[in-house]
Scaffold this motif. Sequence first.
Motif, PDB file in Angstrom:
ATOM      1  N   GLY A 199      -1.034 -21.401 -63.745  1.00 18.81           N
ATOM      2  CA  GLY A 199      -0.171 -20.227 -63.761  1.00 18.81           C
ATOM      3  C   GLY A 199      -0.637 -19.115 -64.663  1.00 18.81           C
ATOM      4  N   GLY A 200      -1.350 -19.453 -65.729  1.00 20.92           N
ATOM      5  CA  GLY A 200      -1.802 -18.429 -66.660  1.00 20.92           C
ATOM      6  C   GLY A 200      -2.746 -17.422 -66.043  1.00 20.92           C
ATOM      7  N   LEU A 201      -3.445 -17.803 -64.985  1.00 22.20           N
ATOM      8  CA  LEU A 201      -4.405 -16.904 -64.351  1.00 22.20           C
ATOM      9  C   LEU A 201      -3.732 -15.710 -63.692  1.00 22.20           C
ATOM     10  N   SER A 202      -2.467 -15.853 -63.349  1.00 25.40           N
ATOM     11  CA  SER A 202      -1.758 -14.755 -62.684  1.00 25.40           C
ATOM     12  C   SER A 202      -1.595 -13.548 -63.602  1.00 25.40           C
ATOM     13  N   GLY A 203      -1.822 -13.733 -64.892  1.00 23.51           N
ATOM     14  CA  GLY A 203      -1.719 -12.621 -65.827  1.00 23.51           C
ATOM     15  C   GLY A 203      -2.948 -11.732 -65.861  1.00 23.51           C
ATOM     16  N   LEU A 204      -4.025 -12.160 -65.196  1.00 25.20           N
ATOM     17  CA  LEU A 204      -5.240 -11.354 -65.162  1.00 25.20           C
ATOM     18  C   LEU A 204      -5.163 -10.313 -64.051  1.00 25.20           C
ATOM     19  N   GLY A 205      -5.734  -9.150 -64.285  1.00 24.68           N
ATOM     20  CA  GLY A 205      -5.844  -8.150 -63.230  1.00 24.68           C
ATOM     21  C   GLY A 205      -6.835  -8.612 -62.173  1.00 24.68           C
ATOM     22  N   PRO A 206      -6.863  -7.963 -61.008  1.00 30.23           N
ATOM     23  CA  PRO A 206      -7.733  -8.401 -59.907  1.00 30.23           C
ATOM     24  C   PRO A 206      -9.198  -8.528 -60.287  1.00 30.23           C
ATOM     25  N   ARG A 207      -9.766  -7.524 -60.969  1.00 26.26           N
ATOM     26  CA  ARG A 207     -11.177  -7.584 -61.318  1.00 26.26           C
ATOM     27  C   ARG A 207     -11.439  -8.662 -62.347  1.00 26.26           C
ATOM     28  N   ALA A 208     -10.550  -8.790 -63.343  1.00 24.72           N
ATOM     29  CA  ALA A 208     -10.720  -9.825 -64.358  1.00 24.72           C
ATOM     30  C   ALA A 208     -10.585 -11.208 -63.736  1.00 24.72           C
ATOM     31  N   LEU A 209      -9.659 -11.352 -62.787  1.00 29.87           N
ATOM     32  CA  LEU A 209      -9.489 -12.639 -62.115  1.00 29.87           C
ATOM     33  C   LEU A 209     -10.720 -12.975 -61.292  1.00 29.87           C
ATOM     34  N   ASP A 210     -11.257 -11.982 -60.577  1.00 31.18           N
ATOM     35  CA  ASP A 210     -12.462 -12.230 -59.787  1.00 31.18           C
ATOM     36  C   ASP A 210     -13.628 -12.649 -60.679  1.00 31.18           C
ATOM     37  N   ASP A 211     -13.754 -12.009 -61.836  1.00 33.52           N
ATOM     38  CA  ASP A 211     -14.820 -12.377 -62.773  1.00 33.52           C
ATOM     39  C   ASP A 211     -14.615 -13.792 -63.285  1.00 33.52           C
ATOM     40  N   PHE A 212     -13.365 -14.134 -63.591  1.00 33.30           N
ATOM     41  CA  PHE A 212     -13.057 -15.483 -64.069  1.00 33.30           C
ATOM     42  C   PHE A 212     -13.451 -16.511 -63.008  1.00 33.30           C
TER      43      PHE A 212
END
Length: 212
Positions: free
Chosen positions: A84-97
């Motif tokens: 659930g913590g990943l939902s706090g990332l923006g789209p670009r940050a999530l894609d990088d993660f």
Amino acid sequence: MKTVQAVIFDVYHTLMAVAEGPVAAEDRWQELWKESFGRPPEMLLTEFDEACRIVVAYDHAPRKAAGDRWPEVDWRRVACRAAGGLSGLGPRALDDFLFRHAQLQRTPQAMPGVRSFLAGLRKQKILTGVASNAQRYTFDELAAVGLPVDQFETDLCFWSFEQGFSKPDPAVFSWLTARLAARGILPEETLMIGDRLDNDIVPAQAAGGHQS
């Protein structure tokens, strides 16, 4: 045999070779999470991967029960439900993660000779496209090995995560056939290059295309 006007490539094990991931994957997972959130991860890498597997199986089950044999998921949604913590990332940050997470599982590199082969096709003015069971992080993987997606014709690129279904669904090759037709290219003027008979060659041949 008609002259080849377009070449469609699979990605994994075709454009890119895939080796094993790093030995210290768990340590790098800990570092990745701390860099992204400033704290230790919610779960171990193995726990996250298993949670993702469960989410995918949950999403696939009703679609397969309804007769959809080759459904696809969007890994952004899967990962955010798994942790659930990943939902706090923006789209670009999530894609990088998620790109960096993928590198903990495998090490991609360009297939030998593929760059020069693509350059040769461009020189001959042969169009190139992609038919790949892939996710958004695939774009970053290709860029990282010197095979940016912008060298392929956008309208001739099938990415499964965008469409919600995957190879070897005949719909993949119907999708490609329609877009090739819009370019005035027949299936028999198209070469499909992939590493699997079942996913790439046989369904391409069934759609009337060449195969290799």
